[in-house]
Design a protein around this motif. Structure first.
Motif, PDB file in Angstrom:
ATOM      1  N   CYS A   1      -3.779  -4.246  -0.252  1.00  0.00           N
ATOM      2  CA  CYS A   1      -4.053  -3.423  -0.569  1.00  0.00           C
ATOM      3  C   CYS A   1      -4.682  -2.245   0.141  1.00  0.00           C
ATOM      4  CB  CYS A   1      -3.449  -2.964  -2.533  1.00  0.00           C
ATOM      5  SG  CYS A   1      -5.515  -3.548  -3.249  1.00  0.00           S
ATOM      6  N   ASP A   2      -5.133  -1.241  -0.530  1.00  0.00           N
ATOM      7  CA  ASP A   2      -6.037   0.150  -0.873  1.00  0.00           C
ATOM      8  C   ASP A   2      -6.784   0.067  -1.950  1.00  0.00           C
ATOM      9  OD1 ASP A   2      -6.558   3.156   0.877  1.00  0.00           O
ATOM     10  OD2 ASP A   2      -6.679   2.416  -2.117  1.00  0.00           O
TER      11      ASP A   2
ATOM     12  N   LYS B   1      -8.876   4.626   1.972  1.00  0.00           N
ATOM     13  CA  LYS B   1      -8.440   5.141   2.370  1.00  0.00           C
ATOM     14  C   LYS B   1      -8.487   7.141   1.163  1.00  0.00           C
ATOM     15  CE  LYS B   1      -6.493   4.044   6.684  1.00  0.00           C
ATOM     16  NZ  LYS B   1      -6.541   3.142   7.182  1.00  0.00           N
TER      17      LYS B   1
ATOM     18  N   LEU C   1      -0.592  -5.318   7.585  1.00  0.00           N
ATOM     19  CA  LEU C   1       0.717  -6.198   5.845  1.00  0.00           C
ATOM     20  C   LEU C   1       2.018  -6.279   6.242  1.00  0.00           C
ATOM     21  CD1 LEU C   1      -1.220  -4.368   3.250  1.00  0.00           C
ATOM     22  CD2 LEU C   1      -1.421  -6.663   3.450  1.00  0.00           C
TER      23      LEU C   1
ATOM     24  N   TYR D   1      -0.983   0.304  12.511  1.00  0.00           N
ATOM     25  CA  TYR D   1      -1.259  -0.708  12.745  1.00  0.00           C
ATOM     26  C   TYR D   1      -1.496  -1.585  11.369  1.00  0.00           C
ATOM     27  CZ  TYR D   1      -5.354   1.933  10.941  1.00  0.00           C
ATOM     28  OH  TYR D   1      -5.863   2.840   9.591  1.00  0.00           O
ATOM     29  N   CYS D   2      -0.730  -1.378  10.395  1.00  0.00           N
ATOM     30  CA  CYS D   2      -1.459  -2.842   9.561  1.00  0.00           C
ATOM     31  C   CYS D   2      -1.032  -3.690   9.399  1.00  0.00           C
ATOM     32  CB  CYS D   2      -1.258  -1.922   7.946  1.00  0.00           C
ATOM     33  SG  CYS D   2      -1.477  -2.509   6.786  1.00  0.00           S
TER      34      CYS D   2
ATOM     35  N   ASP E   1       0.695   4.152   4.996  1.00  0.00           N
ATOM     36  CA  ASP E   1       1.712   3.392   5.957  1.00  0.00           C
ATOM     37  C   ASP E   1       1.230   3.587   6.905  1.00  0.00           C
ATOM     38  OD1 ASP E   1       3.942   2.462   7.574  1.00  0.00           O
ATOM     39  OD2 ASP E   1       5.213   4.518   7.189  1.00  0.00           O
ATOM     40  N   CYS E   2       0.001   2.784   7.469  1.00  0.00           N
ATOM     41  CA  CYS E   2      -0.709   3.174   8.842  1.00  0.00           C
ATOM     42  C   CYS E   2       0.295   1.633  10.000  1.00  0.00           C
ATOM     43  CB  CYS E   2      -2.615   2.097   8.519  1.00  0.00           C
ATOM     44  SG  CYS E   2      -2.797   3.216   6.993  1.00  0.00           S
TER      45      CYS E   2
ATOM     46  N   CYS F   1       0.646  -1.744  -0.264  1.00  0.00           N
ATOM     47  CA  CYS F   1       0.252  -0.215   0.103  1.00  0.00           C
ATOM     48  C   CYS F   1       0.965   0.994  -0.280  1.00  0.00           C
ATOM     49  CB  CYS F   1      -0.748  -0.476   1.082  1.00  0.00           C
ATOM     50  SG  CYS F   1      -2.028   1.521   1.642  1.00  0.00           S
TER      51      CYS F   1
HETATM   52  S1  SF4 Z   1      -3.903  -1.135   3.446  1.00  0.00           S
HETATM   53 FE1  SF4 Z   1      -5.195  -0.146   4.417  1.00  0.00          FE
HETATM   54  S2  SF4 Z   1      -4.085  -0.239   6.731  1.00  0.00           S
HETATM   55 FE2  SF4 Z   1      -2.779  -0.909   5.287  1.00  0.00          FE
HETATM   56  S3  SF4 Z   1      -1.921   0.947   5.110  1.00  0.00           S
HETATM   57 FE3  SF4 Z   1      -3.039   1.044   3.413  1.00  0.00          FE
HETATM   58  S4  SF4 Z   1      -4.342   2.548   4.131  1.00  0.00           S
HETATM   59 FE4  SF4 Z   1      -3.335   1.773   5.813  1.00  0.00          FE
END
Ligand code: SF4
Length: 330
Positions: free
Chosen positions: A138-139, A170, A97, A94-95, A91-92, A88
């Motif tokens: 992914c987003d 997002k 991935l 809590y992700c 860079d969350c 993605c």
């Molecule tokens: S996949 Fe979702 S939670 Fe993970 S970094 Fe991207 S937007 Fe954030």
């Protein structure tokens, strides 16, 4: 900016590869046999790669559409997910991935037609509405200008009104959707968090206010909206922050636009969580009071239940009658 493109040898003449190469004329192109050689290599530095990810262009083989985990859904009889892309732009902290993959490089599977075929097979496999979740790895919209995947897949759902597609995002890059007629069976679902949570943990993602603005524009144009309050994060002043967010949502969005709401407290497969905590040893989210249950790491059960119950109650008051789905850990 993409500096390096890795391309599977068998795809060097693929039209989508040509199109992407022509739009990244300055990028170094390296061919490889299979993308795993680059993506799964040991001793990769996720944090370093995240600053300047390479793009790997590959073909996805094997099972392309998977059944969603039990208990996960927004009201359809059958639920599936698929990933035309891995990793993605954002860079969350809590992700999951980051815990799942060793590499922060992007992988784009360019054999979109195979995804379409696999989706059609599942639609026809049994009676009842089948829902397909995109954006699991992914987003769904953030890199649409690069991939064009949404543009490719929407006509399939236009022709299959009894099947649903969820685009989870997002991103506020919604031109691909605003430029066409809304589909009643395509839910554009935004992950939403209070501004304080977004600022602290959702690095590089658009601000909450910008996501709400995008939701408003999509709702006005007739796209069914999904509101995803997942993961809920317990910060100081949790109730006040989330109450303010829900009020703002109710103020800005017409309830009739809202297809579904989901709620889930932060949780993650325990192995991924351990890896994340290693990557970011000083992060205050990851140092939270979590416990391990049924292979997952998350808030203690009573805490998670209280967080979800509070949010559910607030939403029921502010947006009465809108379907709310809860993702509780057992
Ligand atoms: S996949 Fe979702 S939670 Fe993970 S970094 Fe991207 S937007 Fe954030």
């Amino acid at each position: 900016v993409i500096d390096t493109l890795y391309v599977e040898e068998a795809l060097l003449d693929h039209p989508r590869v040509h199109a992407i190469r022509s739009r990244h004329a300055g990028a170094r192109v390296v061919s490889c046999r299979r993308y795993h050689e680059v993506f799964n290599r040991r001793a990769q530095d996720f944090r370093l790669q995240k600053r300047r990810p390479a793009l790997l262009l590959a073909a996805k083989h094997g099972r392309l559409v998977m059944p969603a985990p039990p208990g996960y859904g927004i009201g359809a009889a059958r639920n599936y997910y698929f990933s035309h892309m891995l990793n993605c732009l954002y860079d969350c902290r809590y992700c999951f991935l980051q815990g799942m993959y060793r590499s922060a490089n992007y992988v784009l599977f360019v054999n979109y037609e195979a995804f379409a075929d696999a989706i059609r097979v599942e639609i026809d496999a049994a009676p009842g509405v089948a829902c397909f979740f995109s954006g699991y790895d992914c987003d769904s919209l953030a890199l649409e200008r690069l991939t064009g995947f949404v543009d490719f897949i929407l006509p399939l759902f236009e022709a299959e009104p009894a099947a649903w597609l969820e685009l989870r995002t997002k991103s506020v890059r919604i031109g691909a959707l605003l430029g066409r007629r809304a589909l009643r069976n395509c839910v554009v679902a935004y992950s939403l968090a209070p501004a304080a949570v977004a600022a602290a943990f959702e690095h590089r993602a658009p601000a909450t206010a910008a996501r709400l603005e995008a939701l408003g524009r999509l709702g006005e144009r007739g796209w069914p909206l999904g509101l995803r309050f997942d993961p809920l994060i317990r910060i100081e002043g949790f109730r006040q922050h989330y109450r303010d967010l829900f009020r703002e949502v109710a103020r800005r969005l017409d309830p009739a636009w809202i297809h579904s709401i989901t709620l889930g407290a932060f949780r993650m497969p325990a192995g991924y969580f351990a890896r994340l905590a290693q990557l970011y040893p000083d992060d205050r989210l990851l140092a939270g009071a979590f416990e391990r249950r049924t292979g997952m790491t998350g808030y203690r059960a009573p805490v998670a239940q209280e967080m979800i119950a509070f949010c559910h109650e607030q939403l029921a008051q502010l947006l009465p009658g809108r379907p709310v789905f809860r993702c509780d850990l057992a």
